[in-house]
Design a protein around this motif. Sequence first.
Motif, PDB file in Angstrom:
ATOM      1  N   SER A 270     -11.964   0.919   9.441  1.00 42.00           N
ATOM      2  CA  SER A 270     -11.299  -0.085   8.605  1.00 42.00           C
ATOM      3  C   SER A 270      -9.945   0.375   8.082  1.00 42.00           C
ATOM      4  O   SER A 270      -9.101  -0.458   7.728  1.00 42.00           O
ATOM      5  CB  SER A 270     -12.207  -0.477   7.434  1.00 42.00           C
ATOM      6  OG  SER A 270     -12.489   0.657   6.622  1.00 42.00           O
ATOM      7  N   SER A 271      -9.732   1.682   8.021  1.00 38.06           N
ATOM      8  CA  SER A 271      -8.448   2.204   7.537  1.00 38.06           C
ATOM      9  C   SER A 271      -7.494   2.550   8.663  1.00 38.06           C
ATOM     10  O   SER A 271      -6.370   3.012   8.406  1.00 38.06           O
ATOM     11  CB  SER A 271      -8.684   3.445   6.665  1.00 38.06           C
ATOM     12  OG  SER A 271      -9.463   3.142   5.527  1.00 38.06           O
ATOM     13  N   ASP A 272      -7.908   2.357   9.918  1.00 34.10           N
ATOM     14  CA  ASP A 272      -7.078   2.741  11.056  1.00 34.10           C
ATOM     15  C   ASP A 272      -5.897   1.788  11.225  1.00 34.10           C
ATOM     16  O   ASP A 272      -5.981   0.593  10.934  1.00 34.10           O
ATOM     17  CB  ASP A 272      -7.896   2.752  12.341  1.00 34.10           C
ATOM     18  CG  ASP A 272      -8.915   3.875  12.379  1.00 34.10           C
ATOM     19  OD1 ASP A 272      -9.151   4.495  11.323  1.00 34.10           O
ATOM     20  OD2 ASP A 272      -9.483   4.123  13.461  1.00 34.10           O
ATOM     21  N   GLY A 273      -4.797   2.330  11.709  1.00 27.04           N
ATOM     22  CA  GLY A 273      -3.634   1.500  11.978  1.00 27.04           C
ATOM     23  C   GLY A 273      -2.349   2.285  11.840  1.00 27.04           C
ATOM     24  O   GLY A 273      -2.348   3.518  11.700  1.00 27.04           O
ATOM     25  N   LEU A 274      -1.233   1.589  11.868  1.00 26.43           N
ATOM     26  CA  LEU A 274       0.078   2.201  11.722  1.00 26.43           C
ATOM     27  C   LEU A 274       0.456   2.281  10.250  1.00 26.43           C
ATOM     28  O   LEU A 274      -0.011   1.478   9.436  1.00 26.43           O
ATOM     29  CB  LEU A 274       1.125   1.392  12.491  1.00 26.43           C
ATOM     30  CG  LEU A 274       0.859   1.188  13.980  1.00 26.43           C
ATOM     31  CD1 LEU A 274       1.980   0.363  14.610  1.00 26.43           C
ATOM     32  CD2 LEU A 274       0.705   2.521  14.701  1.00 26.43           C
ATOM     33  N   ILE A 275       1.308   3.243   9.921  1.00 26.13           N
ATOM     34  CA  ILE A 275       1.725   3.424   8.531  1.00 26.13           C
ATOM     35  C   ILE A 275       3.158   3.925   8.493  1.00 26.13           C
ATOM     36  O   ILE A 275       3.580   4.715   9.340  1.00 26.13           O
ATOM     37  CB  ILE A 275       0.772   4.411   7.803  1.00 26.13           C
ATOM     38  CG1 ILE A 275       1.084   4.480   6.309  1.00 26.13           C
ATOM     39  CG2 ILE A 275       0.842   5.803   8.443  1.00 26.13           C
ATOM     40  CD1 ILE A 275       0.000   5.191   5.502  1.00 26.13           C
ATOM     41  N   GLU A 276       3.931   3.393   7.571  1.00 27.02           N
ATOM     42  CA  GLU A 276       5.266   3.896   7.307  1.00 27.02           C
ATOM     43  C   GLU A 276       5.434   4.007   5.801  1.00 27.02           C
ATOM     44  O   GLU A 276       4.969   3.138   5.064  1.00 27.02           O
ATOM     45  CB  GLU A 276       6.334   2.973   7.904  1.00 27.02           C
ATOM     46  CG  GLU A 276       7.748   3.547   7.753  1.00 27.02           C
ATOM     47  CD  GLU A 276       8.764   2.922   8.704  1.00 27.02           C
ATOM     48  OE1 GLU A 276       8.619   3.136   9.931  1.00 27.02           O
ATOM     49  OE2 GLU A 276       9.682   2.222   8.235  1.00 27.02           O
TER      50      GLU A 276
ATOM     51  N   ALA B 191      -6.543   1.663  17.085  1.00 26.61           N
ATOM     52  CA  ALA B 191      -5.269   2.343  16.872  1.00 26.61           C
ATOM     53  C   ALA B 191      -5.023   3.387  17.947  1.00 26.61           C
ATOM     54  O   ALA B 191      -5.938   4.115  18.345  1.00 26.61           O
ATOM     55  CB  ALA B 191      -5.251   2.996  15.497  1.00 26.61           C
ATOM     56  N   PRO B 192      -3.792   3.491  18.456  1.00 24.48           N
ATOM     57  CA  PRO B 192      -3.493   4.480  19.494  1.00 24.48           C
ATOM     58  C   PRO B 192      -3.485   5.895  18.931  1.00 24.48           C
ATOM     59  O   PRO B 192      -3.443   6.103  17.713  1.00 24.48           O
ATOM     60  CB  PRO B 192      -2.090   4.061  19.955  1.00 24.48           C
ATOM     61  CG  PRO B 192      -1.482   3.423  18.746  1.00 24.48           C
ATOM     62  CD  PRO B 192      -2.605   2.710  18.052  1.00 24.48           C
ATOM     63  N   ALA B 193      -3.496   6.868  19.831  1.00 23.57           N
ATOM     64  CA  ALA B 193      -3.445   8.267  19.388  1.00 23.57           C
ATOM     65  C   ALA B 193      -2.109   8.582  18.733  1.00 23.57           C
ATOM     66  O   ALA B 193      -2.038   9.381  17.798  1.00 23.57           O
ATOM     67  CB  ALA B 193      -3.687   9.196  20.576  1.00 23.57           C
ATOM     68  N   HIS B 194      -1.054   7.938  19.199  1.00 23.94           N
ATOM     69  CA  HIS B 194       0.281   8.150  18.644  1.00 23.94           C
ATOM     70  C   HIS B 194       0.932   6.795  18.402  1.00 23.94           C
ATOM     71  O   HIS B 194       0.746   5.852  19.184  1.00 23.94           O
ATOM     72  CB  HIS B 194       1.138   8.995  19.587  1.00 23.94           C
ATOM     73  CG  HIS B 194       0.566  10.353  19.863  1.00 23.94           C
ATOM     74  ND1 HIS B 194       0.588  11.372  18.934  1.00 23.94           N
ATOM     75  CD2 HIS B 194      -0.069  10.848  20.951  1.00 23.94           C
ATOM     76  CE1 HIS B 194       0.008  12.451  19.438  1.00 23.94           C
ATOM     77  NE2 HIS B 194      -0.408  12.153  20.665  1.00 23.94           N
ATOM     78  N   ALA B 195       1.694   6.704  17.343  1.00 23.37           N
ATOM     79  CA  ALA B 195       2.349   5.448  17.003  1.00 23.37           C
ATOM     80  C   ALA B 195       3.426   5.113  18.028  1.00 23.37           C
ATOM     81  O   ALA B 195       4.106   6.011  18.537  1.00 23.37           O
ATOM     82  CB  ALA B 195       2.973   5.551  15.612  1.00 23.37           C
ATOM     83  N   PRO B 196       3.604   3.833  18.368  1.00 25.74           N
ATOM     84  CA  PRO B 196       4.701   3.456  19.266  1.00 25.74           C
ATOM     85  C   PRO B 196       6.047   3.839  18.662  1.00 25.74           C
ATOM     86  O   PRO B 196       6.209   3.833  17.433  1.00 25.74           O
ATOM     87  CB  PRO B 196       4.549   1.941  19.402  1.00 25.74           C
ATOM     88  CG  PRO B 196       3.739   1.522  18.217  1.00 25.74           C
ATOM     89  CD  PRO B 196       2.847   2.664  17.892  1.00 25.74           C
ATOM     90  N   ALA B 197       7.014   4.184  19.507  1.00 26.24           N
ATOM     91  CA  ALA B 197       8.303   4.662  19.013  1.00 26.24           C
ATOM     92  C   ALA B 197       8.995   3.639  18.117  1.00 26.24           C
ATOM     93  O   ALA B 197       9.654   4.008  17.139  1.00 26.24           O
ATOM     94  CB  ALA B 197       9.207   5.028  20.194  1.00 26.24           C
ATOM     95  N   SER B 198       8.846   2.355  18.427  1.00 28.83           N
ATOM     96  CA  SER B 198       9.420   1.292  17.607  1.00 28.83           C
ATOM     97  C   SER B 198       8.290   0.548  16.912  1.00 28.83           C
ATOM     98  O   SER B 198       7.379   0.042  17.578  1.00 28.83           O
ATOM     99  CB  SER B 198      10.233   0.322  18.458  1.00 28.83           C
ATOM    100  OG  SER B 198      11.354   0.964  19.032  1.00 28.83           O
ATOM    101  N   PRO B 199       8.300   0.470  15.583  1.00 28.91           N
ATOM    102  CA  PRO B 199       7.237  -0.251  14.877  1.00 28.91           C
ATOM    103  C   PRO B 199       7.182  -1.718  15.300  1.00 28.91           C
ATOM    104  O   PRO B 199       8.229  -2.345  15.520  1.00 28.91           O
ATOM    105  CB  PRO B 199       7.651  -0.124  13.403  1.00 28.91           C
ATOM    106  CG  PRO B 199       8.560   1.061  13.349  1.00 28.91           C
ATOM    107  CD  PRO B 199       9.279   1.069  14.653  1.00 28.91           C
ATOM    108  N   PRO B 200       5.978  -2.274  15.469  1.00 32.22           N
ATOM    109  CA  PRO B 200       5.866  -3.700  15.778  1.00 32.22           C
ATOM    110  C   PRO B 200       6.562  -4.547  14.720  1.00 32.22           C
ATOM    111  O   PRO B 200       6.717  -4.141  13.567  1.00 32.22           O
ATOM    112  CB  PRO B 200       4.348  -3.932  15.764  1.00 32.22           C
ATOM    113  CG  PRO B 200       3.748  -2.597  16.005  1.00 32.22           C
ATOM    114  CD  PRO B 200       4.676  -1.615  15.362  1.00 32.22           C
ATOM    115  N   ARG B 201       6.953  -5.754  15.106  1.00 35.09           N
ATOM    116  CA  ARG B 201       7.742  -6.594  14.217  1.00 35.09           C
ATOM    117  C   ARG B 201       6.897  -7.354  13.200  1.00 35.09           C
ATOM    118  O   ARG B 201       7.431  -7.843  12.190  1.00 35.09           O
ATOM    119  CB  ARG B 201       8.567  -7.599  15.032  1.00 35.09           C
ATOM    120  CG  ARG B 201       9.530  -6.937  16.008  1.00 35.09           C
ATOM    121  CD  ARG B 201      10.502  -7.960  16.570  1.00 35.09           C
ATOM    122  NE  ARG B 201      11.319  -8.554  15.520  1.00 35.09           N
ATOM    123  CZ  ARG B 201      12.426  -8.015  15.035  1.00 35.09           C
ATOM    124  NH1 ARG B 201      12.853  -6.844  15.499  1.00 35.09           N
ATOM    125  NH2 ARG B 201      13.116  -8.622  14.080  1.00 35.09           N
TER     126      ARG B 201
END
Length: 229
Positions: free
Chosen positions: A81-87, A101-111
């Motif tokens: 439930s806490s998985d995902g991207l973070i900035e 959630a992927p192992a590594h965040a995509p280089a460009s954050p989704p819009r």
Amino acid sequence: MATAAVFLLAGGGTGSSGPRALSSDEANRLAITRFRNYQAHGRAVTITVPGTAGGLTVTGSVDYQGKLAYGVVHGTGRDTSSDGLIEWTATSVSVRPMANAPAHAPASPPRSGWYSRPLLSSGSALDSSLAIALKLANDRPDNAQLLPQNGAAWWGRDKVDGHPVDVMTGPSSPVRAGTAGNVRYWVGSDGTMYRVRVSVGSESRPVVIDFDTQKYVPVKPVPGVTPPR
């Protein structure tokens, strides 16, 4: 000059062979270790956050000159439930939940799909960990003479990902006497920081921040979120 902000953070440690007073060389390396992060512009990090209901792992990059960080969160020993991207910045956190959630965040954050909130100054092991990670840089070296005078010490030798390091603790906070030894740094022969351990709040286990765990990817701001200046 006064010792810098990250040395003020309370924390934990590991068993080792010290303590003893820092040598002149060790004090100099500890004094420049956060400056090395600033000189590098940014570092790849893995932040291991403890929790009674299971931990969290943040894998990503910290832009120390831009004061902005970005990565992916995975739960450990808990549901997703806490998985995902973070900035995050020093004052705000933006999250984008992801069921897979992927192992590594995509280089460009989704819009789209982001939710923003203030970064909590207390009561959240995650937010405390994020704040600590951002503070591990400074635009100038610390005062090497003040570090041992204020309680910084050498605790032992170790290896981090094949790098020989000295384990050293930071000094007491000027506003919290007796906090010397609360933050531990794994520092290489040239002052490069490879690991930091510090406790947060009431957690019994420390936060662990490891550097260079993957390739550094330049941090881009989340679309629609203005980065700090």
